[in-house]
Design an enzyme around this catalytic site. Structure first.
Site, PDB file in Angstrom:
ATOM      1  N   LEU A  75      18.820  -6.128   5.834  1.00  0.00           N
ATOM      2  CA  LEU A  75      19.796  -5.873   4.783  1.00  0.00           C
ATOM      3  C   LEU A  75      21.216  -6.108   5.292  1.00  0.00           C
ATOM      4  O   LEU A  75      21.512  -5.875   6.468  1.00  0.00           O
ATOM      5  CB  LEU A  75      19.675  -4.439   4.277  1.00  0.00           C
ATOM      6  CG  LEU A  75      18.305  -4.053   3.715  1.00  0.00           C
ATOM      7  CD1 LEU A  75      18.348  -2.625   3.188  1.00  0.00           C
ATOM      8  CD2 LEU A  75      17.861  -5.011   2.626  1.00  0.00           C
TER       9      LEU A  75
ATOM     10  N   HIS B 105       9.027   3.230   8.396  1.00  0.00           N
ATOM     11  CA  HIS B 105       8.893   2.359   9.560  1.00  0.00           C
ATOM     12  C   HIS B 105       7.689   2.823  10.381  1.00  0.00           C
ATOM     13  O   HIS B 105       7.526   4.023  10.628  1.00  0.00           O
ATOM     14  CB  HIS B 105      10.164   2.410  10.417  1.00  0.00           C
ATOM     15  CG  HIS B 105      10.084   1.481  11.586  1.00  0.00           C
ATOM     16  ND1 HIS B 105      10.209   0.114  11.447  1.00  0.00           N
ATOM     17  CD2 HIS B 105       9.847   1.714  12.895  1.00  0.00           C
ATOM     18  CE1 HIS B 105      10.058  -0.455  12.636  1.00  0.00           C
ATOM     19  NE2 HIS B 105       9.842   0.493  13.533  1.00  0.00           N
TER      20      HIS B 105
ATOM     21  N   ARG C 194      22.385 -13.875   2.284  1.00  0.00           N
ATOM     22  CA  ARG C 194      21.604 -12.656   2.030  1.00  0.00           C
ATOM     23  C   ARG C 194      22.293 -11.746   1.020  1.00  0.00           C
ATOM     24  O   ARG C 194      21.654 -11.121   0.178  1.00  0.00           O
ATOM     25  CB  ARG C 194      21.431 -11.869   3.333  1.00  0.00           C
ATOM     26  CG  ARG C 194      20.484 -12.506   4.296  1.00  0.00           C
ATOM     27  CD  ARG C 194      20.477 -11.753   5.624  1.00  0.00           C
ATOM     28  NE  ARG C 194      19.641 -12.452   6.555  1.00  0.00           N
ATOM     29  CZ  ARG C 194      18.316 -12.296   6.637  1.00  0.00           C
ATOM     30  NH1 ARG C 194      17.715 -11.398   5.889  1.00  0.00           N
ATOM     31  NH2 ARG C 194      17.623 -12.993   7.483  1.00  0.00           N
TER      32      ARG C 194
ATOM     33  N   THR D  62      20.727   2.836   6.959  1.00  0.00           N
ATOM     34  CA  THR D  62      22.139   2.618   7.275  1.00  0.00           C
ATOM     35  C   THR D  62      22.302   1.153   7.682  1.00  0.00           C
ATOM     36  O   THR D  62      21.343   0.382   7.631  1.00  0.00           O
ATOM     37  CB  THR D  62      22.596   3.545   8.428  1.00  0.00           C
ATOM     38  OG1 THR D  62      21.718   3.333   9.533  1.00  0.00           O
ATOM     39  CG2 THR D  62      22.571   5.010   8.021  1.00  0.00           C
TER      40      THR D  62
ATOM     41  N   SER E 271       0.829  -1.214   0.000  1.00  0.00           N
ATOM     42  CA  SER E 271       0.000   0.000   0.000  1.00  0.00           C
ATOM     43  C   SER E 271       0.865   1.268   0.000  1.00  0.00           C
ATOM     44  O   SER E 271       0.476   2.278  -0.604  1.00  0.00           O
ATOM     45  CB  SER E 271      -0.985   0.001   1.170  1.00  0.00           C
ATOM     46  OG  SER E 271      -0.340   0.177   2.399  1.00  0.00           O
ATOM     47  N   ASN E 272       2.022   1.229   0.638  1.00  0.00           N
ATOM     48  CA  ASN E 272       2.919   2.396   0.550  1.00  0.00           C
ATOM     49  C   ASN E 272       3.485   2.537  -0.859  1.00  0.00           C
ATOM     50  O   ASN E 272       3.648   3.652  -1.361  1.00  0.00           O
ATOM     51  CB  ASN E 272       4.037   2.293   1.587  1.00  0.00           C
ATOM     52  CG  ASN E 272       3.574   2.766   2.942  1.00  0.00           C
ATOM     53  OD1 ASN E 272       3.347   3.955   3.139  1.00  0.00           O
ATOM     54  ND2 ASN E 272       3.383   1.842   3.874  1.00  0.00           N
TER      55      ASN E 272
ATOM     56  N   MET F 178      10.531  -6.642   4.016  1.00  0.00           N
ATOM     57  CA  MET F 178      10.707  -7.248   5.332  1.00  0.00           C
ATOM     58  C   MET F 178      11.916  -8.177   5.417  1.00  0.00           C
ATOM     59  O   MET F 178      11.884  -9.202   6.078  1.00  0.00           O
ATOM     60  CB  MET F 178       9.418  -7.982   5.738  1.00  0.00           C
ATOM     61  CG  MET F 178       8.182  -7.087   5.740  1.00  0.00           C
ATOM     62  SD  MET F 178       8.361  -5.559   6.691  1.00  0.00           S
ATOM     63  CE  MET F 178       7.936  -6.160   8.316  1.00  0.00           C
ATOM     64  N   ARG F 179      13.014  -7.789   4.751  1.00  0.00           N
ATOM     65  CA  ARG F 179      14.265  -8.534   4.880  1.00  0.00           C
ATOM     66  C   ARG F 179      15.289  -7.641   5.558  1.00  0.00           C
ATOM     67  O   ARG F 179      15.376  -6.445   5.254  1.00  0.00           O
ATOM     68  CB  ARG F 179      14.831  -8.882   3.490  1.00  0.00           C
ATOM     69  CG  ARG F 179      13.952  -9.755   2.653  1.00  0.00           C
ATOM     70  CD  ARG F 179      14.053 -11.206   2.993  1.00  0.00           C
ATOM     71  NE  ARG F 179      15.361 -11.788   2.777  1.00  0.00           N
ATOM     72  CZ  ARG F 179      15.728 -12.981   3.236  1.00  0.00           C
ATOM     73  NH1 ARG F 179      14.880 -13.697   3.970  1.00  0.00           N
ATOM     74  NH2 ARG F 179      16.924 -13.454   2.987  1.00  0.00           N
TER      75      ARG F 179
HETATM   76  C1  GAR Z   1       3.869  -0.638   6.586  1.00  0.00           C
HETATM   77  O1  GAR Z   1       3.120  -0.325   7.716  1.00  0.00           O
HETATM   78  C2  GAR Z   1       5.328  -0.285   6.783  1.00  0.00           C
HETATM   79  O2  GAR Z   1       5.520   0.861   7.565  1.00  0.00           O
HETATM   80  C3  GAR Z   1       5.835  -1.515   7.513  1.00  0.00           C
HETATM   81  O3  GAR Z   1       5.197  -2.593   6.878  1.00  0.00           O
HETATM   82  C4  GAR Z   1       3.928  -2.160   6.379  1.00  0.00           C
HETATM   83  C5  GAR Z   1       3.890  -2.521   4.923  1.00  0.00           C
HETATM   84  O4  GAR Z   1       2.631  -2.261   4.392  1.00  0.00           O
HETATM   85  N1  GAR Z   1       7.255  -1.620   7.427  1.00  0.00           N
HETATM   86  C6  GAR Z   1       8.006  -2.165   8.371  1.00  0.00           C
HETATM   87  O5  GAR Z   1       7.548  -2.659   9.381  1.00  0.00           O
HETATM   88  C7  GAR Z   1       9.489  -2.146   8.089  1.00  0.00           C
HETATM   89  N2  GAR Z   1      10.221  -2.376   9.267  1.00  0.00           N
HETATM   90  P1  GAR Z   1       2.429  -2.051   2.850  1.00  0.00           P
HETATM   91  O6  GAR Z   1       3.037  -3.285   2.146  1.00  0.00           O
HETATM   92  O7  GAR Z   1       0.945  -2.005   2.666  1.00  0.00           O
HETATM   93  O8  GAR Z   1       3.110  -0.789   2.442  1.00  0.00           O
END
Ligand code: GAR
Length: 200
Positions: free
Chosen positions: A100, A116, A72, A148, A19-20, A97-98
């Site tokens: 780095l 985040h 990785r 980073t 969604s982002n 969600m990996r």
């Molecule tokens: C979002 O809330 C993003 O901030 C979070 O995962 C979700 C992804 O949603 N990211 C993390 O937790 C990274 N550490 P999306 O796939 O709908 O954008």
């Protein structure tokens, strides 16, 4: 009359619904927005976001991490090569969600952004909404930061806050924060590009 912009080529890394990523794609579709989506990569071939990106006409790639096992960096070398092949100038992690390795963070140092779902430095890592409620926080939110080597630790570019309301479940709070994420990421990327690529 709107001025014509030279769009900076952005690569988006996702793992899930995206969604982002969608918020970024929609912003990039605006003529005056200083970025275009050059490539969307998912480490999960079945990520729902990949289909959304395809429907929006963005080039996509699934680069499955599983064949690389524990290596990785080898997985990241393939991602890095794909980003460069696509002429990407800035990378946006959007629910990628990996963890780095230093290979990718150094390769894109100062040119890789992450979103985040917490007000960093509060609650790096997972389950941020649940942890904010458990900690009794009255304010929670999201952060855009430069990536980073340390997870969720780079310089903060932008933050947005929401109130934590009495009786909120983690899902209630996640939904309130997500709305802010979708506003904040395109805005922060816009500012980042105008600051770092003044020719755009
Ligand atoms: C979002 O809330 C993003 O901030 C979070 O995962 C979700 C992804 O949603 N990211 C993390 O937790 C990274 N550490 P999306 O796939 O709908 O954008």
């Amino acid at each position: 009359m709107s001025r014509s912009v030279k769009k900076i080529r952005v690569g988006i890394l996702i793992s899930g619904r995206g969604s982002n990523m969608t918020a970024l794609i929609e912003a990039c579709a605006r003529p005056e927005y200083p970025a275009s989506v050059a490539l969307v990569i998912s480490n999960k071939p079945d990520a729902a976001g990949l289909e959304v990106a395809r429907q929006a006409g963005c080039p996509t790639l699934a680069i499955d991490h599983r064949p690389f096992g524990k290596d990785r960096a080898a997985h990241e070398h393939v991602i890095d090569a794909a980003l460069r092949e696509a002429g990407v100038q800035v990378v946006c992690l959007a629910g990628y969600m990996r963890l780095l390795t230093p290979f990718l963070t150094q390769a894109w140092s100062g040119r890789m952004l992450n979103i985040h779902p917490s007000l960093l430095p509060d609650f790096p890592g997972l389950h941020t909404h649940e942890r904010a409620i458990e900690a009794g926080k009255r304010q929670h939110g999201c952060t855009i930061h430069l990536v980073t080597e340390e997870m969720d630790e780079g310089p903060v570019l932008a933050q947005a806050s929401v109130n934590v309301l009495p009786g909120d479940t983690p899902d209630d709070l996640a939904a309130r924060v997500l709305k802010e994420e979708h506003r904040l990421y395109p805005e922060a990327l816009d500012t980042f590009i105008r600051t770092h690529f003044p020719e755009s």
